[in-house]
Write a protein that holds these residues in place. Sequence first.
Motif, PDB file in Angstrom:
ATOM      1  N   LYS A 144      -6.648  13.585 -12.833  1.00  0.00           N
ATOM      2  CA  LYS A 144      -6.670  12.744 -11.634  1.00  0.00           C
ATOM      3  C   LYS A 144      -5.946  13.431 -10.479  1.00  0.00           C
ATOM      4  O   LYS A 144      -5.051  12.865  -9.849  1.00  0.00           O
ATOM      5  CB  LYS A 144      -6.051  11.373 -11.915  1.00  0.00           C
ATOM      6  CG  LYS A 144      -6.818  10.574 -12.970  1.00  0.00           C
ATOM      7  CD  LYS A 144      -6.185   9.208 -13.204  1.00  0.00           C
ATOM      8  CE  LYS A 144      -6.978   8.428 -14.249  1.00  0.00           C
ATOM      9  NZ  LYS A 144      -6.380   7.106 -14.524  1.00  0.00           N
ATOM     10  N   TYR A 183      -7.264  14.291  -7.626  1.00  0.00           N
ATOM     11  CA  TYR A 183      -7.654  13.480  -6.475  1.00  0.00           C
ATOM     12  C   TYR A 183      -8.944  12.764  -6.817  1.00  0.00           C
ATOM     13  O   TYR A 183      -9.580  13.037  -7.845  1.00  0.00           O
ATOM     14  CB  TYR A 183      -7.817  14.325  -5.199  1.00  0.00           C
ATOM     15  CG  TYR A 183      -8.771  15.485  -5.332  1.00  0.00           C
ATOM     16  CD1 TYR A 183     -10.157  15.310  -5.286  1.00  0.00           C
ATOM     17  CD2 TYR A 183      -8.297  16.780  -5.490  1.00  0.00           C
ATOM     18  CE1 TYR A 183     -11.029  16.368  -5.397  1.00  0.00           C
ATOM     19  CE2 TYR A 183      -9.173  17.861  -5.604  1.00  0.00           C
ATOM     20  CZ  TYR A 183     -10.527  17.647  -5.562  1.00  0.00           C
ATOM     21  OH  TYR A 183     -11.385  18.702  -5.672  1.00  0.00           O
ATOM     22  N   ASP A 204      -9.151   9.637  -1.328  1.00  0.00           N
ATOM     23  CA  ASP A 204      -7.900  10.358  -1.116  1.00  0.00           C
ATOM     24  C   ASP A 204      -8.037  11.310   0.059  1.00  0.00           C
ATOM     25  O   ASP A 204      -9.102  11.857   0.320  1.00  0.00           O
ATOM     26  CB  ASP A 204      -7.505  11.157  -2.358  1.00  0.00           C
ATOM     27  CG  ASP A 204      -6.984  10.275  -3.477  1.00  0.00           C
ATOM     28  OD1 ASP A 204      -6.796   9.065  -3.223  1.00  0.00           O
ATOM     29  OD2 ASP A 204      -6.770  10.783  -4.594  1.00  0.00           O
ATOM     30  N   ASN A 256      -2.090  16.422  -1.619  1.00  0.00           N
ATOM     31  CA  ASN A 256      -2.647  15.067  -1.645  1.00  0.00           C
ATOM     32  C   ASN A 256      -1.761  14.155  -0.808  1.00  0.00           C
ATOM     33  O   ASN A 256      -0.576  13.982  -1.099  1.00  0.00           O
ATOM     34  CB  ASN A 256      -2.738  14.552  -3.085  1.00  0.00           C
ATOM     35  CG  ASN A 256      -3.656  13.352  -3.204  1.00  0.00           C
ATOM     36  OD1 ASN A 256      -3.638  12.454  -2.369  1.00  0.00           O
ATOM     37  ND2 ASN A 256      -4.475  13.326  -4.246  1.00  0.00           N
ATOM     38  N   LYS A 294      -1.973  10.184  -3.082  1.00  0.00           N
ATOM     39  CA  LYS A 294      -1.757   9.918  -4.501  1.00  0.00           C
ATOM     40  C   LYS A 294      -0.303   9.543  -4.747  1.00  0.00           C
ATOM     41  O   LYS A 294       0.614  10.233  -4.292  1.00  0.00           O
ATOM     42  CB  LYS A 294      -2.128  11.146  -5.338  1.00  0.00           C
ATOM     43  CG  LYS A 294      -1.993  10.920  -6.841  1.00  0.00           C
ATOM     44  CD  LYS A 294      -2.457  12.146  -7.601  1.00  0.00           C
ATOM     45  CE  LYS A 294      -2.218  12.007  -9.090  1.00  0.00           C
ATOM     46  NZ  LYS A 294      -2.916  10.844  -9.658  1.00  0.00           N
TER      47      LYS A 294
END
Length: 303
Positions: free
Chosen positions: A110, A112, A116, A168, A171
């Motif tokens: 996970k 992304y 996102d 990211n 996240k």
Amino acid sequence: MERIQQWFQDYPLLQSIIKYVAIVVFVLLCIQFIRRFLKRNIENVSVRYKSQKGIEVLGYFVLAFVTILYFTGSIKDFTITLGLLSAGLAFTLQELILSIAGSVYIFIVKVYGPGDRIEINGIRGDVIDVDSIYTTMMEIGQWVESDNYTGRIVKLSNAFVFKGPVYNYSKDFPFIWDEFNLPIRYGSDIELAKSIIIEIATNILSEYTQASREQWTEVVSKYYIEDAMVEPTLAITLTDNWVKFNLRYIVDYKKRRFTKHLLHDAIRKQIEATNGKVVLASTTIELIKIPEIKIDNSNTTKQ
């Protein structure tokens, strides 16, 4: 009918190919039927998207398994063929295999997902799709100031998750720290300026501060990281020209530009309302003394 049967008996390879094509078409139709069924019956956008992608990937594996098993004829031959095929593919399709491995890595770890905001391989944008080979992004930045869309859709190989860092923005902690500087002229009421900026920042950013505090607590408990201050902070630096006020604050990663506009506009109005007690500075040049120029005419000859 007898002619067709006789024709198939005369050309067994063609008969085998037609059967294989029929099997492939049947599998593809099943995949499309299941995808449409999920699309009609799942209301949650995220769950619907992931389930459709899962069925698509599963269908590819089924097709690959059926293809190899159909043309080898037995499990024993299947394993031998699979080994030889894997060696050949690993050499000739390195980038493609790395992209597929990247998609599996993205899905399992996970890294992304759709929705996102990430930066990868020097490209920033919002992820709008992740398939078995490419990540599709709506680009932001470039020639457009701040975090606004450029309008370009970028397709990036999933192999890049193994080749460099992936930033990211959303996240675990969907907030970022931002800051800007305000130059205040020397001689202004510094304490009044401090109170104006902190009060405005606290009022405008109260929603983000509260939400980010709860999210940051979860981040601290999940990762090895120290606690951080999410409230707006103000630092003062004395320069040659003015008193520099540095405001640092936390904001939603998608509302950075708009929030900065609100802060600047509110601070400007409050400073103007002080009637000169607080004045914004600007670059100026001050001439302290003009040097005197003396001309000696004693040696000149009169004509």
